[in-house]
Design an enzyme around this catalytic site. Sequence first.
Site, PDB file in Angstrom:
ATOM      1  N   TYR A   1       0.849  -1.193   0.000  1.00  0.00           N
ATOM      2  CA  TYR A   1       0.000   0.000   0.000  1.00  0.00           C
ATOM      3  C   TYR A   1       0.883   1.241   0.000  1.00  0.00           C
ATOM      4  O   TYR A   1       1.747   1.396   0.868  1.00  0.00           O
ATOM      5  CB  TYR A   1      -0.900   0.003   1.233  1.00  0.00           C
ATOM      6  CG  TYR A   1      -1.765   1.232   1.353  1.00  0.00           C
ATOM      7  CD1 TYR A   1      -2.891   1.391   0.544  1.00  0.00           C
ATOM      8  CD2 TYR A   1      -1.471   2.226   2.281  1.00  0.00           C
ATOM      9  CE1 TYR A   1      -3.692   2.510   0.659  1.00  0.00           C
ATOM     10  CE2 TYR A   1      -2.273   3.353   2.401  1.00  0.00           C
ATOM     11  CZ  TYR A   1      -3.384   3.497   1.584  1.00  0.00           C
ATOM     12  OH  TYR A   1      -4.171   4.617   1.693  1.00  0.00           O
TER      13      TYR A   1
ATOM     14  N   ASP B   1       9.481   3.317   0.316  1.00  0.00           N
ATOM     15  CA  ASP B   1       8.357   3.897   1.048  1.00  0.00           C
ATOM     16  C   ASP B   1       8.527   3.604   2.535  1.00  0.00           C
ATOM     17  O   ASP B   1       8.391   2.471   2.984  1.00  0.00           O
ATOM     18  CB  ASP B   1       7.043   3.294   0.532  1.00  0.00           C
ATOM     19  CG  ASP B   1       5.808   3.958   1.130  1.00  0.00           C
ATOM     20  OD1 ASP B   1       5.934   4.611   2.183  1.00  0.00           O
ATOM     21  OD2 ASP B   1       4.723   3.807   0.547  1.00  0.00           O
TER      22      ASP B   1
ATOM     23  N   LYS C   1       3.490  10.110   8.683  1.00  0.00           N
ATOM     24  CA  LYS C   1       3.121   9.558   9.993  1.00  0.00           C
ATOM     25  C   LYS C   1       3.872  10.215  11.144  1.00  0.00           C
ATOM     26  O   LYS C   1       3.542  11.312  11.558  1.00  0.00           O
ATOM     27  CB  LYS C   1       3.348   8.044   9.995  1.00  0.00           C
ATOM     28  CG  LYS C   1       2.673   7.275   8.862  1.00  0.00           C
ATOM     29  CD  LYS C   1       1.189   7.152   9.024  1.00  0.00           C
ATOM     30  CE  LYS C   1       0.609   6.192   8.002  1.00  0.00           C
ATOM     31  NZ  LYS C   1      -0.844   6.119   8.038  1.00  0.00           N
TER      32      LYS C   1
END
Length: 386
Positions: A137, A221, A248
């Site tokens: 994802y 990522d 995040k």
Amino acid sequence: MTVAELRDRARRVMPGGNTRSTLFVPPHPPYAVSGAGCVVTDATGHRVVDCNNNYTALIHGHAHPELVAVATEAVAAGSAFGLPTESEVVCAELLRERTGLPSWRFCNSGTEAVMMALRGARAATGRDLVVRFAGSYHGTYDAVVDPAAPGVPGSVADSVVTLPQGDAGALADLLRSRGSEVAAVLLDLMPNRAGLRPADPAFVEQAADLTRRAGALLVVDEVITLRLEVGGLHTRYGLEPDLVTVGKVVGGGFPVGGVGGRAEVLDSFSPLTDGPVSWGGTFSANPVTMRTGTAALRLFGAAEVAALNARGDRLRGELAGRGVPVSGSGSLVRLLLPDPGATWWRLYERGVLAGTNGLLALSTPMTDDDVDAVRDAVLSAVEGAA
């Protein structure tokens, strides 16, 4: 007002009463009212240990006093400007120090960070094709979701190739036949939706070598995995990516995304060059996020990273020792159980807020007693499903 009344109000103004797909659990999710440390209280007064932490973003849990003070001071001085501020320079300097990546740009989410990285890779290489791995994802950008997903145009398949997770042979074949077209290989070293299993070091080494030989860029990522090492999970593998995407934990609880990497690649965005990539963002690098995020990172140094990882490793080991299928590394734990929706509710009733796919993300306010409570709730939920 009851939860049912709030749900009905939500359904009148939002499709299905929901604005974040990842938070929906049928028949409808509870509503949060407040959070303090590692505890969230919902609209019914039910208290839960927060192991969701806004999908790993809240590394210091809720309302950390120092972060609240920094954010309040930042807001009071001006929440956003049509000018840059020193706060983004300080945050970039800190990320350079932690990761070793010399150049940085900021945006507002992990999704946008991936978008920026791929745009920059294409601009820097003059190539169009992106390679990604099935199950990973990378946000909601058309180019990184399942090409068969509703709303994704068929033309996306012309510029993105999806390979099986961890398949170095498939990557070698693709780069052998189309390597001159590939701008970037996008890699998550521990993809959550693919099971939160750390990538095989041999595969990572092969992927990096194959990408470099093809003249393409390696984009790692780290939106979720940055928390696992001071410099990000890629440092554990000894990788030197061309670009890394983050988010995040970098925002200290506020919206954030970022791209770090080699200066010659990110210079494709420089307004001092001819024909730069134009990339704005009204709230990119706003001082509230930058100042609070910098403070959050400083509170999460090597000792704190190691301590939190040790708690996660203990939790994972104790669950596995009792027969619960788990994966992950350090402060990220994934429950590999059937019927994740039912598991989510069983955990919630027992006082634990998990991710809707079984993700447990620990935070620094958690004590050993909190982790024990999470372990006991998981074991009770598993036994309740038997």
